[in-house]
Design a protein around this motif. Structure first.
Motif: not given
Length: 175
Positions: A92-95, A113-118
């Protein structure tokens, strides 16, 4: 009541009704599926133009009360060959947005916020990578890093990220 005051009351009443109808219409549009689809498409088009890659988004949510947008299952494909992982995938990406000026349409990013970027970077033997070229040429002479720093992001966070690099294939000079 004089005739002039009656006209003024009717005009003020008409303006008040028009404002209420406008507010209800805007609220209905912002909460509609059409609005969400349009914003989702706009996000995809903007990121694809800016990066030159192909973007996929599983879902998009926007809370207009808090000015918070969230994209689930964000994927950015670079120039990697078929069968290889994409350049970037995030759960997820939240702004969070902050209105600076409504008249100038000036918005700052309160947080990102960037969650679990690969990230999967591929480096070829010739030094080329799977990072795509933007579809539009840069307008300013500033480096890309400076442009990112100029975005006025209040807070930036990456959570549970992974970064993988596929090095160039080893070449041998042996006969």
């Amino acid at each position: 009541m004089t005739r002039g005051r009656r006209w003024a009351a009717w005009i003020l009443g008409g303006v008040a009704v028009a404002l209420v109808v406008f507010a209800v219409t805007v609220t209905a549009v912002v909460r509609s599926q059409w609005f969400y689809d349009r914003v989702r498409r706009s996000i995809v088009d903007t990121v694809e133009t800016a990066t030159g890659g192909r973007v996929e988004i599983a879902s998009f949510q926007f809370d207009w009360h808090t000015l918070r947008a969230e994209v689930r299952a964000f994927t950015l494909h670079g120039t990697e060959p078929a069968g290889k992982p994409p350049l970037l995938r995030a759960d997820s990406v939240s702004v969070g947005l902050k209105l600076v000026s409504i008249l100038r349409r000036d918005v700052d990013i309160a947080y990102l916020n960037v969650s679990a970027p690969r990230i999967y970077l591929i480096v070829g033997p010739d030094g080329r990578t799977n990072i795509p070229e933007p579809k539009v040429a840069k307008k300013s002479g500033k480096p890309a890093v400076q442009t990112i720093l100029d975005l006025a992001i209040g807070r930036f966070s990456l959570e549970n990220g992974r970064f993988g690099v596929t090095p160039p294939a080893a070449t041998s000079n042996r006969p």
